[in-house]
Write a protein that holds these residues in place. Sequence first.
Motif, mmCIF file in Angstrom:
data_model
loop_
_atom_site.group_PDB
_atom_site.id
_atom_site.type_symbol
_atom_site.label_atom_id
_atom_site.label_comp_id
_atom_site.label_asym_id
_atom_site.label_seq_id
_atom_site.Cartn_x
_atom_site.Cartn_y
_atom_site.Cartn_z
ATOM 1 N N ARG A 155 0.837 -1.209 0.000
ATOM 2 C CA ARG A 155 0.000 0.000 0.000
ATOM 3 C C ARG A 155 0.872 1.259 0.000
ATOM 4 N NH1 ARG A 155 -1.685 3.523 3.730
ATOM 5 N NH2 ARG A 155 -0.944 2.337 5.516
ATOM 6 N N LEU A 156 1.955 1.242 0.793
ATOM 7 C CA LEU A 156 2.812 2.426 0.870
ATOM 8 C C LEU A 156 3.453 2.713 -0.486
ATOM 9 C CD1 LEU A 156 4.549 1.879 4.325
ATOM 10 C CD2 LEU A 156 2.530 3.217 3.805
ATOM 11 N N VAL A 157 3.984 1.661 -1.143
ATOM 12 C CA VAL A 157 4.609 1.860 -2.456
ATOM 13 C C VAL A 157 3.569 2.393 -3.445
ATOM 14 C CG1 VAL A 157 5.724 0.699 -4.387
ATOM 15 C CG2 VAL A 157 6.371 0.110 -2.051
ATOM 16 N N ALA A 158 2.359 1.796 -3.424
ATOM 17 C CA ALA A 158 1.317 2.212 -4.362
ATOM 18 C C ALA A 158 0.901 3.655 -4.111
ATOM 19 C CB ALA A 158 0.110 1.279 -4.227
ATOM 20 N N GLU A 159 0.769 4.044 -2.850
ATOM 21 C CA GLU A 159 0.363 5.423 -2.549
ATOM 22 C C GLU A 159 1.434 6.414 -2.983
ATOM 23 O OE1 GLU A 159 -0.733 5.737 1.548
ATOM 24 O OE2 GLU A 159 -2.676 4.752 1.236
ATOM 25 N N VAL A 160 2.704 6.037 -2.810
ATOM 26 C CA VAL A 160 3.785 6.941 -3.226
ATOM 27 C C VAL A 160 3.766 7.119 -4.739
ATOM 28 C CG1 VAL A 160 6.290 7.095 -3.436
ATOM 29 C CG2 VAL A 160 5.265 6.549 -1.238
ATOM 30 N N ILE A 161 3.584 6.013 -5.496
ATOM 31 C CA ILE A 161 3.505 6.106 -6.961
ATOM 32 C C ILE A 161 2.348 7.011 -7.359
ATOM 33 C CG2 ILE A 161 2.999 4.774 -9.049
ATOM 34 C CD1 ILE A 161 4.484 2.425 -7.751
ATOM 35 N N ASP A 162 1.222 6.863 -6.656
ATOM 36 C CA ASP A 162 0.038 7.676 -6.950
ATOM 37 C C ASP A 162 0.307 9.153 -6.666
ATOM 38 O OD1 ASP A 162 -2.513 8.247 -7.684
ATOM 39 O OD2 ASP A 162 -3.421 7.701 -5.766
ATOM 40 N N GLU A 163 0.883 9.440 -5.496
ATOM 41 C CA GLU A 163 1.082 10.832 -5.092
ATOM 42 C C GLU A 163 2.132 11.538 -5.941
ATOM 43 O OE1 GLU A 163 1.804 10.847 -0.883
ATOM 44 O OE2 GLU A 163 -0.077 9.812 -0.478
ATOM 45 N N LEU A 164 3.143 10.790 -6.407
ATOM 46 C CA LEU A 164 4.161 11.404 -7.254
ATOM 47 C C LEU A 164 3.694 11.506 -8.708
ATOM 48 C CD1 LEU A 164 7.383 9.691 -5.841
ATOM 49 C CD2 LEU A 164 6.696 12.055 -5.525
ATOM 50 N N GLY A 165 2.564 10.845 -9.029
ATOM 51 C CA GLY A 165 2.026 10.929 -10.383
ATOM 52 C C GLY A 165 2.913 10.273 -11.423
ATOM 53 N N ILE A 166 3.528 9.144 -11.097
ATOM 54 C CA ILE A 166 4.491 8.516 -12.007
ATOM 55 C C ILE A 166 4.018 7.145 -12.469
ATOM 56 C CG2 ILE A 166 6.538 9.718 -11.152
ATOM 57 C CD1 ILE A 166 7.057 7.352 -9.303
ATOM 58 N N ARG A 167 2.704 6.878 -12.326
ATOM 59 C CA ARG A 167 2.204 5.546 -12.642
ATOM 60 C C ARG A 167 2.484 5.135 -14.086
ATOM 61 N NH1 ARG A 167 -4.207 4.112 -12.279
ATOM 62 N NH2 ARG A 167 -4.244 2.402 -13.727
#
Lengths: 76, 243
Positions: free
Chosen positions: B28-40
């Motif tokens: 969840r932490l990795v996924a949230e960081v990817i989401d928040e940085l907008g780098i998906r």
Amino acid sequence: MTKIRFETHRCKGCGLCVLFCPRKNLRLSDSLNEQGLSYPEEIDPDGCTGCGLCFRMCPDTAIEVQSPKKDNQDKQ
Amino acid sequence: MAVFKRTPILKDQLTHYCPGCGHGIAHRLVAEVIDELGIRERTIGTAPVGCAVLLYNYFNCDVIECAHGRSPAVATGIKRVQPDKIVFTYQGDGDLAAIGTAETIHAANRGENITVIFVNNAIYGMTGGQMAPTTMLGQVTTTTQHGRGGQGEGPPIKVCELLSTLGGVCYLERTAVSTPKDVMNAKRAIKKAFQNQIDGKGFSLVEVLSMCPTDWKLSPAQSVDFVNEKMKPVFPLGVYKDQ
């Protein structure tokens, strides 16, 4: 009004949310979900402060919390 | 309105992890960081061999499955061919600190611009609880039934301390997912590790101390105490390198 929603079909009954609820407002249910496991439920529906610690500690992202308070989502 | 809910980077799929396993929180932490940085759209993950081998089933981004321990080598290849992509590896202790030691150390020493998420639960989880390189002295596993002894088995490998001596490393931090405070701190560290890669700073590794209730033969609540009381003194939390 704080709303807490449990996606009970995702829950594996580990109880980490119950362990870390600072108000001790959660308990594992007597009834079982589709997998045959207990899932968390609120003891007092008005007792939740919307802190989100249960969400943070849930390994299965089975908890959703909506709180009317200020936006305290951890945007670190 | 404060809302805590599952980020769309995580698929709506049940994980295969045991109840109380820390992998779910780390995902969840990795996924949230990817989401928040907008780098998906430009993120490529590499899945390990171990408990997290089915990582590609849970992430809504590109993921490559790697041979055991070879994630840093595969990530090196991806990053060198497509430098604009954000490449992360997600590895356990058997993957990163045992069979993949050479790949890890040399990728770190070369200063490859990748992000490594290292989940340390001091045991081989998927194969049934054998001794890992990070198993602590005295810890009982299926292959050290009287507890790991220092003679013949050696003390645990401390990856952050080991890598902190290498010149190419940019950022090393050891975190945990055993308390809400540690979880929030782990997210901050993972975000910094991804930001370092976006900024082109070099090799970043975040070690996450995680629970393994099944192979520790403990309840989820007891395994949280095990991390806090037994693992943290052996593997002290903190920043080991930040350049």
